[in-house]
Design an enzyme around this catalytic site. Structure first.
Site, PDB file in Angstrom:
ATOM      1  N   LYS A 197       4.511 -13.521 -29.196  1.00  0.00           N
ATOM      2  CA  LYS A 197       3.653 -12.513 -29.740  1.00  0.00           C
ATOM      3  C   LYS A 197       2.225 -12.933 -29.024  1.00  0.00           C
ATOM      4  O   LYS A 197       1.426 -13.499 -29.789  1.00  0.00           O
ATOM      5  CB  LYS A 197       3.432 -12.152 -31.072  1.00  0.00           C
ATOM      6  CG  LYS A 197       2.856 -11.011 -31.240  1.00  0.00           C
ATOM      7  CD  LYS A 197       2.417 -10.641 -32.544  1.00  0.00           C
ATOM      8  CE  LYS A 197       1.019 -10.994 -32.969  1.00  0.00           C
ATOM      9  NZ  LYS A 197       0.029 -10.271 -32.152  1.00  0.00           N
ATOM     10  N   GLU A 271      -1.774 -24.978 -34.673  1.00  0.00           N
ATOM     11  CA  GLU A 271      -3.275 -25.370 -33.877  1.00  0.00           C
ATOM     12  C   GLU A 271      -4.221 -24.432 -34.375  1.00  0.00           C
ATOM     13  O   GLU A 271      -4.087 -23.144 -33.852  1.00  0.00           O
ATOM     14  CB  GLU A 271      -2.919 -25.365 -32.344  1.00  0.00           C
ATOM     15  CG  GLU A 271      -3.698 -26.134 -31.568  1.00  0.00           C
ATOM     16  CD  GLU A 271      -5.046 -25.428 -31.226  1.00  0.00           C
ATOM     17  OE1 GLU A 271      -6.013 -25.648 -31.789  1.00  0.00           O
ATOM     18  OE2 GLU A 271      -5.012 -24.883 -29.973  1.00  0.00           O
TER      19      GLU A 271
HETATM   20  P1  NAD Z   1      -5.988 -14.838 -36.153  1.00  0.00           P
HETATM   21  O1  NAD Z   1      -5.367 -16.109 -36.484  1.00  0.00           O
HETATM   22  O2  NAD Z   1      -5.827 -13.732 -36.954  1.00  0.00           O
HETATM   23  O3  NAD Z   1      -4.909 -14.294 -34.813  1.00  0.00           O
HETATM   24  C1  NAD Z   1      -4.419 -15.316 -34.050  1.00  0.00           C
HETATM   25  C2  NAD Z   1      -2.741 -14.583 -33.861  1.00  0.00           C
HETATM   26  O4  NAD Z   1      -2.309 -14.528 -34.998  1.00  0.00           O
HETATM   27  C3  NAD Z   1      -2.863 -13.231 -33.083  1.00  0.00           C
HETATM   28  O5  NAD Z   1      -1.846 -13.065 -32.151  1.00  0.00           O
HETATM   29  C4  NAD Z   1      -2.596 -12.428 -34.295  1.00  0.00           C
HETATM   30  O6  NAD Z   1      -2.220 -11.066 -34.213  1.00  0.00           O
HETATM   31  C5  NAD Z   1      -1.581 -13.203 -35.226  1.00  0.00           C
HETATM   32  N1  NAD Z   1      -1.707 -12.796 -36.645  1.00  0.00           N
HETATM   33  C6  NAD Z   1      -2.550 -12.286 -37.363  1.00  0.00           C
HETATM   34  N2  NAD Z   1      -2.342 -12.383 -38.745  1.00  0.00           N
HETATM   35  C7  NAD Z   1      -1.024 -12.662 -38.850  1.00  0.00           C
HETATM   36  C8  NAD Z   1      -0.081 -13.134 -39.880  1.00  0.00           C
HETATM   37  N3  NAD Z   1      -0.483 -12.831 -40.889  1.00  0.00           N
HETATM   38  N4  NAD Z   1       1.157 -13.737 -39.560  1.00  0.00           N
HETATM   39  C9  NAD Z   1       1.293 -13.764 -38.232  1.00  0.00           C
HETATM   40  N5  NAD Z   1       0.489 -13.395 -37.312  1.00  0.00           N
HETATM   41  C10 NAD Z   1      -0.734 -13.297 -37.510  1.00  0.00           C
HETATM   42  O7  NAD Z   1      -7.127 -15.003 -35.629  1.00  0.00           O
HETATM   43  P2  NAD Z   1      -8.403 -13.570 -35.043  1.00  0.00           P
HETATM   44  O8  NAD Z   1      -8.504 -12.771 -36.078  1.00  0.00           O
HETATM   45  O9  NAD Z   1      -7.823 -13.406 -33.719  1.00  0.00           O
HETATM   46  O10 NAD Z   1      -9.699 -14.610 -35.150  1.00  0.00           O
HETATM   47  C11 NAD Z   1     -10.152 -14.982 -36.242  1.00  0.00           C
HETATM   48  C12 NAD Z   1     -10.574 -16.369 -36.212  1.00  0.00           C
HETATM   49  O11 NAD Z   1      -9.493 -17.086 -35.910  1.00  0.00           O
HETATM   50  C13 NAD Z   1     -11.753 -16.792 -35.181  1.00  0.00           C
HETATM   51  O12 NAD Z   1     -13.012 -16.322 -35.499  1.00  0.00           O
HETATM   52  C14 NAD Z   1     -11.562 -18.107 -34.947  1.00  0.00           C
HETATM   53  O13 NAD Z   1     -12.193 -18.852 -35.790  1.00  0.00           O
HETATM   54  C15 NAD Z   1     -10.021 -18.301 -35.121  1.00  0.00           C
HETATM   55  N6  NAD Z   1      -9.421 -18.521 -33.675  1.00  0.00           N
HETATM   56  C16 NAD Z   1      -8.986 -19.846 -33.540  1.00  0.00           C
HETATM   57  C17 NAD Z   1      -8.294 -20.024 -32.278  1.00  0.00           C
HETATM   58  C18 NAD Z   1      -7.690 -21.245 -31.961  1.00  0.00           C
HETATM   59  O14 NAD Z   1      -7.656 -21.448 -30.910  1.00  0.00           O
HETATM   60  N7  NAD Z   1      -7.621 -22.218 -33.015  1.00  0.00           N
HETATM   61  C19 NAD Z   1      -8.053 -18.854 -31.441  1.00  0.00           C
HETATM   62  C20 NAD Z   1      -8.543 -17.709 -31.845  1.00  0.00           C
HETATM   63  C21 NAD Z   1      -8.953 -17.511 -33.053  1.00  0.00           C
END
Ligand code: NAD
Length: 494
Positions: A197, A271
């Site tokens: 996803k 991660e």
């Molecule tokens: P997020 O964790 O919400 O999203 C990452 C992925 O998880 C997306 O594909 C999203 O659709 C999915 N997701 C969201 N909620 C979920 C749930 N409850 N269960 C399963 N999957 C779910 O991250 P975001 O909202 O895109 O960004 C928020 C913060 O996350 C950023 O500010 C940053 O600090 C962090 N981030 C970290 C990384 C990394 O590489 N470690 C990458 C992106 C964002």
């Protein structure tokens, strides 16, 4: 690029202000469909949920395409397709599995330009990064794991290896294709099938990857791609017929996945976020260190989990480092991500821009001094944040403790190597760290005691498919890449 060498009509390089460069926009056209379905069992189909979302170009705010949102029934269909494909994929001679990965890697290389442009349009990162880092590294990851497919017995000597089964893989928006490669390549090499996803703001390169999977005739159901938001991700991770969940994203979501997986027998790797310390000792080569700092925090607009977002500078060189940093930042070009001269592109979404701006406000309210040396106006349309850094930051400040995930650097100082170590480890995260010093003894002494999954010495943000990547503490667990990364996709028997 304009030069002042031969042609007096072209403007001269102005070193006092900033580099004056002619615009060099990428011109290769890339076809984007109006609508994309879900990729299930080898074909694209509309979502049973009937729902759709729109992905936009964050640099222009223009809609790029509409894509399907997978509901429970769609996720169920994708997991069923992966389950059905599993026995035949597992029984395929390993060398044949490897050949599919080689084909995939080569096809990505052949279509690299198109992928790079699409990644930049959908995500906002500069084309020079998607062209030189994201896409080549994704291809490398498939090449690397293609090599492992028929050598797994050598990776874990005296153990019998077997695939874990159906893998649910959820990825973020900061490196959309590269994260897909990090997840899919080891899973397939080890004989697993996948439901992936992508993030809701950057689905396009994963969907184009699905087209490549069709081109290379990967057996139907071995990789399925479902698009949607957090609810789709949760439905996938919680599906009872999934054997392993691999997640990259926020620590907050990672914690909910860990709680949901507890007691289910599912394997899990996470991660997550970071607040990585980047240490400059007084004996470091400052020209190189400053380049490392720039690379560490402004690469991909700071949308990097291992970004060197806490700069720790030895007090004796603090003033000089600040001066050099400011000077170097004046040359950074912020703007059109499709321009080959651009160093810093657009912030991925309006929501992420808001998070960054809120942190900048809090940093100022708590008493740190904001410096924004880059020059020129930011575009009026799109989501933009000029690269900046904070002076006078104290370890207790919010901007020194929390992940910002944007081009915002917090600068702190230290007096002795022991104090640098103490400050570096003063974080709930433990993903990465950087050390700049001329002395090997200092380097090894610090690197061995910093609690971080990766420690770069006299470099930063360098990746290699053969090198394991992953964190400690709230940065998650499990490794991706290298022999260690295979471990998460195999059951080992004695
Ligand atoms: P997020 O964790 O919400 O999203 C990452 C992925 O998880 C997306 O594909 C999203 O659709 C999915 N997701 C969201 N909620 C979920 C749930 N409850 N269960 C399963 N999957 C779910 O991250 P975001 O909202 O895109 O960004 C928020 C913060 O996350 C950023 O500010 C940053 O600090 C962090 N981030 C970290 C990384 C990394 O590489 N470690 C990458 C992106 C964002």
């Amino acid at each position: 690029m304009s030069t002042n060498s031969t042609n007096s009509s072209t403007p001269a390089l102005d070193f006092g202000q900033k580099w004056k460069l002619d615009a060099a926009p990428e011109t290769t056209p890339v076809q984007i469909a109006d609508e994309y379905g879900l990729f299930i069992n080898g074909d694209f189909r509309a979502a049973l949920s009937g729902q759709t979302m729109v992905t936009i170009n964050p640099a222009t705010e223009e809609a790029l395409a509409q894509f399907a949102v997978a509901g429970l029934a769609d996720v169920d269909a994708a997991v069923a397709a992966a389950r059905k494909a599993l026995p035949a994929w597992q029984q395929l001679p390993a060398v044949e599995r490897g050949k599919y990965l080689y084909r995939l890697a080569r096809r990505l290389q052949e279509r690299a330009r198109e992928f790079a442009i699409l990644e930049t349009m959908d995500g906002g990162k500069p084309i020079k990064e998607s062209r030189d880092v994201d896409i080549p590294e994704a291809a490398k990851h498939f090449f690397y794991h293609a090599g492992w497919a028929d050598k797994l017995d050598y990776a874990f000597p005296n153990r019998q290896v077997e695939p874990v089964g159906v893998c649910a893989q959820i990825i973020p928006w900061n490196f959309p294709l590269l994260m897909a490669a990090w997840k899919i390549a080891p899973a397939l090499a080890c004989g697993n099938t996948v439901v992936l996803k992508p993030a809701e703001t950057t689905p396009l390169t994963a969907l184009r990857l699905a087209e490549v999977l069709q081109e290379i005739k990967l057996p139907a159901g071995v990789v399925n791609i479902v698009t949607g938001g957090g609810e789709t991700g949760a439905a996938l991770a919680n599906h009872p017929d999934v054997n392993k969940v691999a997640f990259t994203g926020s620590t907050e979501v990672g914690k909910t996945l860990a709680a949901a997986a507890a007691g289910t027998g599912k394997k899990l790797t996470l991660e997550l976020g970071g607040k990585s310390p980047h240490i400059i000792m007084e004996d470091a080569c400052l020209d190189q260190a400053i380049e490392g700092v720039i690379q560490g925090i402004y690469f991909n607009q700071g949308h990097v989990c291992c970004a060197g977002s806490r700069l720790l500078v030895q007090e004796s060189i603090l003033a000089e480092v600040m001066q050099r940093l400011e000077l170097r930042m004046k040359t950074l070009r912020v703007g059109n991500p499709l321009d080959k001269n651009t160093d810093v592109g657009a912030i991925n979404s309006a929501a992420q821009l808001q998070i960054i701006q809120d942190y900048i406000r809090v940093g100022q309210e708590e008493g740190a001094e904001l410096c924004t040396p880059t020059q020129g106006e930011l575009p009026e349309v799109g989501f933009w944040q000029a690269p900046c850094f904070f002076k006078g930051v104290q370890p207790v400040h919010t901007i020194a403790r929390e992940e910002i995930f944007g081009p915002v650097l917090s600068v702190l100082s230290f007096r002795t190597p022991e104090e640098a170590l103490q400050r570096a480890n003063q974080s709930p995260y433990g993903l990465a760290a950087g050390i700049w010093t001329d002395k090997g003894s200092k380097m090894f002494s610090l690197a061995s005691r910093i609690k971080a999954g990766v420690v770069w010495c006299n470099s930063y943000n360098r990746f290699d498919a053969a090198s394991p990547f992953g964190g400690f503490k709230q940065s998650g667990f499990g490794r991706e890449g290298g022999r260690h990364g295979l471990r998460a996709y195999l059951n080992l028997k004695s």
